[in-house]
Design a protein around this motif. Structure first.
Motif, PDB file in Angstrom:
ATOM      1  N   GLY A  55       0.604  -1.029  -0.204  1.00 15.81           N
ATOM      2  CA  GLY A  55      -0.023  -0.082   0.088  1.00 15.81           C
ATOM      3  C   GLY A  55       0.755   1.248  -0.066  1.00 15.81           C
ATOM      4  N   GLY A 103      -3.867  -1.380   5.224  1.00 20.79           N
ATOM      5  CA  GLY A 103      -2.902  -0.474   5.402  1.00 20.79           C
ATOM      6  C   GLY A 103      -2.814  -0.371   7.158  1.00 20.79           C
ATOM      7  N   ASP A 105      -1.509   2.818   9.015  1.00 23.49           N
ATOM      8  CA  ASP A 105      -1.667   4.149   9.045  1.00 23.49           C
ATOM      9  C   ASP A 105      -2.295   4.715  10.430  1.00 23.49           C
ATOM     10  N   ASN A 113      -5.520   3.332   1.132  1.00 26.39           N
ATOM     11  CA  ASN A 113      -4.242   2.531   1.369  1.00 26.39           C
ATOM     12  C   ASN A 113      -3.747   2.063  -0.115  1.00 26.39           C
ATOM     13  N   ASP A 114      -4.613   1.949  -0.892  1.00 25.53           N
ATOM     14  CA  ASP A 114      -4.116   1.480  -2.606  1.00 25.53           C
ATOM     15  C   ASP A 114      -5.216   1.669  -3.408  1.00 25.53           C
ATOM     16  N   ASN A 151      -5.677   0.308   9.550  1.00 25.26           N
ATOM     17  CA  ASN A 151      -6.764   1.404   8.881  1.00 25.26           C
ATOM     18  C   ASN A 151      -8.035   0.610   9.162  1.00 25.26           C
ATOM     19  N   SER A 179      -0.603  -6.301   6.193  1.00 23.63           N
ATOM     20  CA  SER A 179      -0.065  -7.258   4.955  1.00 23.63           C
ATOM     21  C   SER A 179       0.121  -8.603   5.617  1.00 23.63           C
TER      22      SER A 179
END
Length: 199
Positions: A55, A103, A105, A113-114, A151, A179
């Motif tokens: 991400g 993600g 964050d 995130n992506d 997130n 992940s």
């Protein structure tokens, strides 16, 4: 045992094209991620599940996508384009399930995130699942809670805290993050799709 239909494809990280412009570098990274997954989907129609455990690293780039409109526009345009590309690809073949990490964050909306989370959460791409990280929390309802670094706003949560993983240098160690959570979901989905081939 190992699912005999499993294949591992690794996309090397993209070098940051312009370190003086972090948003441009992140956009290039997002374009490369999106392009790689679309290429896999087009060239290997037998693939049923793709896990994307990458991400945008907003904090490392010094960007807050909740307040930076240029960052929001970049992620949203990449998510929109991915959703459109997947829609066109679906006209010629079944789409794989794409499982992506939400993600890490510290509670940002997962849609930032992506391109994959954005395509699913902001544009309705139905073949993408965005996965948050949970941890064991004895005494709490259900014995698990969302990890504070994860997130929020994904589709579902999975264990991603203190997961034994491979590390560089041919070693093993414990890692934490979404992940680590998304591969659990991808693995379960892969086994289900391998066992029930008409899904």
């Amino acid at each position: 045992g190992v699912n005999p239909r499993t294949r591992l494809f690794v996309q090397a990280p993209v070098s940051m094209a312009n370190p003086d412009n972090p948003l441009e570098a992140l956009a290039s990274f997002g374009d490369a991620m999106r392009s790689s997954v679309l290429s896999l989907s087009r060239n290997y129609p037998e693939i049923r599940v793709i896990n994307v455990s990458m991400g945008f690293l907003w904090a490392a780039a010094g960007i807050n996508p909740q307040t930076d409109e240029d960052a929001q526009d970049m992620v949203d345009s990449q998510g929109w384009f991915l959703d459109l590309s997947l829609g066109l690809l679906s006209l010629s073949r079944p789409l794989p399930l794409i499982v992506t990490s939400a993600g890490n964050d510290g509670g940002l909306p997962a849609r930032y995130n992506d391109p994959f989370c954005n395509a699913a959460l902001a544009h309705g791409a139905s073949n993408i699942l965005c996965v948050e990280n949970v941890q064991l929390s004895p005494g709490s309802p259900g014995q698990v809670t969302r990890r504070a670094s994860s997130n929020v706003g994904g589709h579902l949560s999975s264990p991603g805290t203190n997961i034994l993983s491979t590390l560089p240098g041919n070693t093993y160690g414990y890692k934490t993050g979404s992940s680590m959570a998304s591969p659990f979901v991808a693995r379960v989905a892969g086994f289900i799709l391998a066992a029930v081939t008409n899904l």
